[in-house]
Design a protein around this motif. Structure first.
Motif, PDB file in Angstrom:
ATOM      1  N   CYS A 206       1.424   4.314 -13.066  1.00 32.31           N
ATOM      2  CA  CYS A 206       0.649   5.472 -12.647  1.00 32.31           C
ATOM      3  C   CYS A 206       0.246   5.282 -11.189  1.00 32.31           C
ATOM      4  CB  CYS A 206      -0.598   5.615 -13.514  1.00 32.31           C
ATOM      5  SG  CYS A 206      -0.274   6.406 -15.084  1.00 32.31           S
ATOM      6  N   ARG A 207       0.055   6.405 -10.505  1.00 34.69           N
ATOM      7  CA  ARG A 207      -0.289   6.280  -9.095  1.00 34.69           C
ATOM      8  C   ARG A 207      -1.697   5.709  -8.981  1.00 34.69           C
ATOM      9  NH1 ARG A 207      -3.264  11.159  -7.890  1.00 34.69           N
ATOM     10  NH2 ARG A 207      -3.155  12.344  -9.816  1.00 34.69           N
ATOM     11  N   GLY A 249      -5.197   9.444 -11.267  1.00 37.69           N
ATOM     12  CA  GLY A 249      -5.222  10.767 -11.869  1.00 37.69           C
ATOM     13  C   GLY A 249      -4.335  10.821 -13.094  1.00 37.69           C
ATOM     14  N   GLU A 250      -4.379  11.980 -13.737  1.00 38.10           N
ATOM     15  CA  GLU A 250      -3.601  12.185 -14.945  1.00 38.10           C
ATOM     16  C   GLU A 250      -2.111  12.226 -14.612  1.00 38.10           C
ATOM     17  OE1 GLU A 250      -6.012  14.054 -13.899  1.00 38.10           O
ATOM     18  OE2 GLU A 250      -7.597  14.063 -15.408  1.00 38.10           O
ATOM     19  N   GLU A 251      -1.310  11.670 -15.503  1.00 38.68           N
ATOM     20  CA  GLU A 251       0.139  11.780 -15.341  1.00 38.68           C
ATOM     21  C   GLU A 251       0.769  11.996 -16.702  1.00 38.68           C
ATOM     22  OE1 GLU A 251       2.237   9.063 -12.766  1.00 38.68           O
ATOM     23  OE2 GLU A 251       0.368   8.604 -11.750  1.00 38.68           O
ATOM     24  N   VAL A 265       8.117  14.077 -14.744  1.00 38.36           N
ATOM     25  CA  VAL A 265       6.765  13.591 -14.522  1.00 38.36           C
ATOM     26  C   VAL A 265       5.963  14.770 -14.006  1.00 38.36           C
ATOM     27  CG1 VAL A 265       5.298  12.053 -13.175  1.00 38.36           C
ATOM     28  CG2 VAL A 265       7.481  11.234 -14.019  1.00 38.36           C
ATOM     29  N   TYR A 266       4.772  14.948 -14.551  1.00 37.95           N
ATOM     30  CA  TYR A 266       3.950  16.081 -14.135  1.00 37.95           C
ATOM     31  C   TYR A 266       2.544  15.584 -13.868  1.00 37.95           C
ATOM     32  CZ  TYR A 266       1.552  20.574 -14.289  1.00 37.95           C
ATOM     33  OH  TYR A 266       0.787  21.667 -13.983  1.00 37.95           O
ATOM     34  N   ILE A 267       2.043  15.851 -12.668  1.00 37.75           N
ATOM     35  CA  ILE A 267       0.698  15.400 -12.333  1.00 37.75           C
ATOM     36  C   ILE A 267      -0.178  16.562 -11.897  1.00 37.75           C
ATOM     37  CG2 ILE A 267       1.382  13.062 -11.735  1.00 37.75           C
ATOM     38  CD1 ILE A 267       1.459  13.881  -8.868  1.00 37.75           C
ATOM     39  N   TRP A 281      -4.633  16.426  -6.696  1.00 34.79           N
ATOM     40  CA  TRP A 281      -3.739  17.340  -7.384  1.00 34.79           C
ATOM     41  C   TRP A 281      -4.547  18.375  -8.139  1.00 34.79           C
ATOM     42  CZ3 TRP A 281      -2.064  12.890  -5.628  1.00 34.79           C
ATOM     43  CH2 TRP A 281      -0.737  12.806  -5.208  1.00 34.79           C
ATOM     44  N   PRO A 284      -4.797  19.136 -12.968  1.00 39.36           N
ATOM     45  CA  PRO A 284      -4.002  18.093 -13.621  1.00 39.36           C
ATOM     46  C   PRO A 284      -3.925  18.349 -15.120  1.00 39.36           C
ATOM     47  CG  PRO A 284      -6.181  17.281 -13.107  1.00 39.36           C
ATOM     48  CD  PRO A 284      -6.080  18.641 -12.484  1.00 39.36           C
ATOM     49  N   GLN A 339      10.750  17.283 -11.943  1.00 46.18           N
ATOM     50  CA  GLN A 339       9.525  18.019 -12.240  1.00 46.18           C
ATOM     51  C   GLN A 339       9.742  18.953 -13.413  1.00 46.18           C
ATOM     52  OE1 GLN A 339       6.386  18.095 -10.462  1.00 46.18           O
ATOM     53  NE2 GLN A 339       7.201  16.134  -9.772  1.00 46.18           N
TER      54      GLN A 339
END
Lengths: 755, 166
Positions: A206-207, A249-251, A265-267, A281, A284, A339
């Motif tokens: 995760c970022r 953040g959420e991923e 992958v969607y953030i 973002w 999220p 995406q």
């Protein structure tokens, strides 16, 4: 050129005609009934066609190879039990202590995370698998402990029984500060790496843009498997400073778990605004649900919309050959992950911005759309508990239960002794144990649970129901939602339109006719398997009318004494059936009866329930006396319960035993030591009255300073309810049963009604 | 290797083995005669199988399907909500009479995949039609009055309420 005489459908040989008719859908079959006597009689007399029709009416599928007449009679009994809410069997089953908060209910498997190494339930490292007995195919129940050799414990899990797959989010070591996650893919039958997965571990970073990550950020997870897709939503704790700063953040990551490739992958929306100098973002994802293997629905709390997205398919296997090719947090270092393609946006009812905001959102639908018939081919033997029928005498059921408990005792307390592998090989019988009937792939209800930050005494919670068919029509046939091009009525606020990025946007009024909205939430809180196919289950508390005087005497109206309250209170369990065919039928029947349409969901007193209440009253009194007499037992349990609650559970204990009624005479509850292993009790099914069917008609939810406008919603449902004494701490539903989680003196029990 | 199929009218169709293999009765006949093993001396035009119940026009249509599916497996079982490939739906069309001919021939020739496709075709033609529409389509007289029926239990009487306007 054609020389043959005119062929007619009705001139076909009977077996061919039946074969043709067996492929028709429900509207065509209903029409054929009224065409001519031949078709009508064929449809009525053919077992195959009766069976097909009944399957379609109840939105079920089956892949069983049993003779059709057997299937038909079982299906008739099964659907009739559901319709009247009269269980074919009813039993209670103890749960082991130390179960964690993670659980799944899937294809008659009730699976709970189990902490064997640490008794406080902090580290889940085993699963308690309970295969619940079936009334439809007389499959016995089994339970066993599932352990995965070589794994160190996990934070969350999900399973796909039809794929024999367990996916575990491995617990991160405390020393690891960066959010790198591993998802292990194991088989349910053996605990070994899944043979269909190219790599047994999926990895994802995760970022994390924290300048000095010193400690691991806390995450929670949402997992779902749909066919060969596996999605995991990584949700960081929202109260932390790094989350607020947007450093983590959420991923949402979607894998093809067979190849290990990342499908998407969607953030959230791209960074279109900044907060504190860091890009953030927008919107999220907070929740998601697969609609099918190519389609996923995601939702966040910022915009208040459900987004239907297409999942891009993997371009080629070679480019993603290295399994666990996690998305790189740094753009530019590798090719960016694919995406999600947003296609449809369903807007939730608009809130008054000054008064209310969405705090949390959760979407649920079970079973996963990719889930086929659940087959246990090479499951461990586990501990069998025979599903004695209701005709079994009390003595046999008691002896069976004690023997089961004797087996269950060591298996549960010394679980590591029995390796699942050996047990799996010991199973010689090639038992056909797949589910006989399961919901058709398209027969799904989506529940959207929202909690709102709203003024007190208004609307704290919202639940929205919508059928998958509606969502998929919006995706595949958008013209059905777009307004007609006639310029006569211009009410753009309520009409569907395409936005600049050619996403179909449906404001709430454009789809409210196909949705239902209520301001109640699922009760009891905390457990999520409340949806199955077209059915939804919830409950409410009430005090039976004849106990209300007593309740007032006890001062319940004012300050509540929780122990007394538990003895007096009852739970009304409601099953909401959104099957459109069933709604039509009940509406038609009510019209035929020429009665006025039943009031929507009134608190009616069922006829015949009086007997139960009188029993209950007695039992409550007895229970309170017994509670006063006996020492407190069950306190040796290491549970998180407060002392008061443990006492209070005693009162409910008696009420619940009384609910299993017949047995309570032969084996008084006082003889059972609640601290010991609670035996499996197979009582004869409780004689109940058939549930009264009520139609939930289209209704309006008042604006109440929370919404901009009053909310109309048009989706109807049939509600059937039953009443159980005492409080429930969990309530679940699957295709065959209603499962109630009861706490008795700190020990958890399942009370299962099998339909 | 190929085989000659002879229609009802006597027209001859020369087809290759993979195509003919799709037709159950031909496969059985041919294997029964050890045809493909070469024991029967078979030249392209000396050996023929007469399909006495199938007209030339239907046989040629069926052979189009067999040709299309000579290398792949068709769907052979399923329920009403299964999806057929676009080619199949275009192939079967919406001509009820022709579908019925294909259906009968597929049954006679033992071609399960085509039989299922024909059923799907019929289901598509009937889709969305009311009873009157089905009568008109099939050219049959509506000889049924549902008032005659009184002793129906509710599950079997679903057609009473299913099409009822709500």
């Amino acid at each position: 050129m054609r020389t043959q005489t005119q062929t007619q459908l009705v001139n076909l040989p009977p077996e061919l005609l039946i074969y043709v008719l067996a492929q028709l859908d429900l509207p065509a079959l209903a029409a054929c009934h009224q065409v001519c006597k031949l078709l009508h009689n064929t449809l009525l007399t053919s077992t195959l066609l009766q069976y097909r029709t009944l399957l379609l009416l109840h939105a079920l599928s089956s892949s069983s190879l049993l003779p059709t007449h057997t299937l038909l009679s079982r299906l008739q009994a099964h659907t009739s039990r559901w319709r009247r809410l009269l269980p074919g069997q009813s039993y209670t089953h103890p749960l082991p202590p130390n179960t964690g908060s993670t659980y799944e209910l899937y294809g008659s498997l009730f699976v709970r995370g189990l902490a064997i190494s640490s008794p406080r339930g902090t580290a889940t490292d085993a699963l308690h698998v309970l295969q619940l007995p079936s009334a439809v195919d007389e499959r016995p129940g089994r339970e066993w402990i599932w352990r995965a050799p070589g794994t160190q414990g996990w934070s969350d899990f999900t399973l796909s029984p039809s794929e024999d797959l367990v996916a575990l989010v491995a617990k991160r070591p405390a020393s690891q500060s960066l959010p790198r996650f591993e998802i292990h893919l194991l088989t349910l039958s053996s605990g070994l790496p899944h043979p269909s997965a190219r790599s047994p571990v999926l990895q994802h970073d995760c970022r994390d843009t924290r300048p000095n990550p010193q400690r691991a950020a806390g995450y929670s997870y949402l997992l779902q498997i749909c066919g060969s897709s596996l999605a995991c939503l990584f949700l960081p704790r929202e109260q932390t400073a790094e989350y607020v700063r947007g450093e983590i953040g959420e991923e949402l990551v979607i894998w093809d778990w067979r190849t290990g490739g990342v499908r998407a992958v969607y953030i959230g929306e791209s960074a279109d605004y900044t907060r504190g100098g860091k890009s953030v973002w927008a919107d999220p994802p907070k929740t998601f649900s697969f609609l099918d293997e190519e389609t996923i629905l995601v939702a966040g709390t910022d915009t208040g919309a459900l987004e239907i997205c297409t999942i891009p398919s993997l371009p080629s296997l070679s480019s993603n050959s290295s399994a666990g090719s996690g998305s790189s947090p740094a753009p530019g270092s590798a090719s960016p992950p694919p995406q999600l393609i947003k296609r449809v946006r369903l807007l939730l009812p608009p809130l008054r911005p000054s008064n209310a905001a969405i705090l949390s959102i959760l979407t649920r639908s079970d079973p996963s759309p990719g889930e086929g018939p659940f087959g246990l081919k090479k499951m461990p033997e586990g501990v069998r508990f025979a599903s004695s029928s209701s005709s079994a005498s009390a003595s046999t059921s008691a002896s069976a239960s004690t023997s089961a408990a004797a087996h269950a005792g060591p298996a549960l307390s010394a679980a590591p002794a029995g390796s699942p592998n050996e047990e799996g090989e010991s199973e010689k019988k090639a038992e056909s144990s797949s589910e006989l009937f399961y919901p058709s792939p398209s027969a799904r209800l989506l529940t959207v649970s929202l909690s709102l930050d709203s003024p007190p005494d208004t609307v704290p919670d919202l639940t929205i129901f919508v059928l998958f068919s509606t969502l998929l029509v919006a995706l595949h046939s958008p013209e059905k939602f777009l307004p007609s091009p006639s310029p006569s009525h211009k009410n753009t606020a309520a009409q569907a339109y395409y936005d600049a990025s050619s996403i179909l946007v449906l404001p709430w009024p454009a789809w409210s006719a196909h949705a239902r909205i209520t301001d109640t939430s699922h009760e009891p809180h905390g457990y999520v398997c409340y949806t199955h196919g077209y059915r939804y289950i919830t409950s409410s508390l009430f005090i039976p009318p004849h106990l209300q005087a007593q309740a007032q005497q006890a001062g319940l109206a004012g300050l509540l004494a929780p122990d007394l309250l538990q003895g007096l209170i009852s739970t009304r369990v409601e099953v909401w059936d959104f099957n459109p065919a069933m709604v039509r039928r009940v509406r038609w029947e009510q019209e035929q009866a020429r009665g006025p349409p039943s009031p929507p969901h009134a608190d009616e007193v069922e006829p015949g329930a009086e007997v139960q209440w009188e029993e209950l009253e007695q039992l409550v009194e007895e229970g309170v006396e017994q509670w006063l007499d006996t020492d407190e037992d069950g306190s040796e349990e290491d549970d998180d319960e407060e002392e008061e609650d443990a006492d209070a559970d005693e009162g409910m204990d008696e009420g619940t035993d009384g609910f299993e009624e017949d047995d309570s005479g032969s084996e008084p509850p006082a003889e059972v030591d609640p601290g010991a292993q609670v035996p499996v009790v197979f009582g004869p099914s409780t004689p109940r009255v058939p549930a009264v069917e009520q139609l939930l008609v289209p209704a309006t939810l008042l604006a109440q300073d929370v919404f901009v406008d009053p909310l109309q919603s048009g989706l109807s449902a049939v509600v059937r309810s039953m009443e159980v004494p005492g409080l429930l701490s969990g309530l679940f539903i699957d295709g065959e049963r209603v499962i109630m989680l009861i706490k008795r003196g700190g020990r958890e029990m399942l009370k299962v009604d099998v339909f | 290797m190929s085989i000659t199929l002879i229609s009802k009218e006597g027209a001859q169709f020369l087809v290759s083995k993979p195509v003919a293999d799709r037709i159950g009765v031909v496969r059985d006949c041919a294997y029964g005669a050890d045809f493909w093993l070469g024991y029967a001396v078979a030249t392209d035009d000396s050996m023929g199988i007469t399909l006495a119940n199938v007209t030339s026009s239907i046989l040629s249509k069926i052979l189009v399907w067999c040709e299309h599916y000579k290398d792949m497996e068709p769907l052979v079982d399923g329920d009403s909500n299964m999806e057929f490939p676009e080619w199949d739906m275009a192939y079967i069309g919406h001509d009820m009479n022709q579908i019925l001919f294909v259906l009968e021939a597929a049954d006679y020739l033992h071609i399960p995949g085509l039989l299922l496709l024909a059923c799907k075709g019929i289901a598509d033609v009937l889709d969305g039609r009311n009873p009157r529409g089905i009568c008109d389509l099939l050219g049959i007289v509506m000889d049924f009055s549902h008032r005659q029926e009184v002793d129906m239990d509710k599950e079997n009487g679903y057609w009473r309420w299913f099409l009822h306007p709500t």
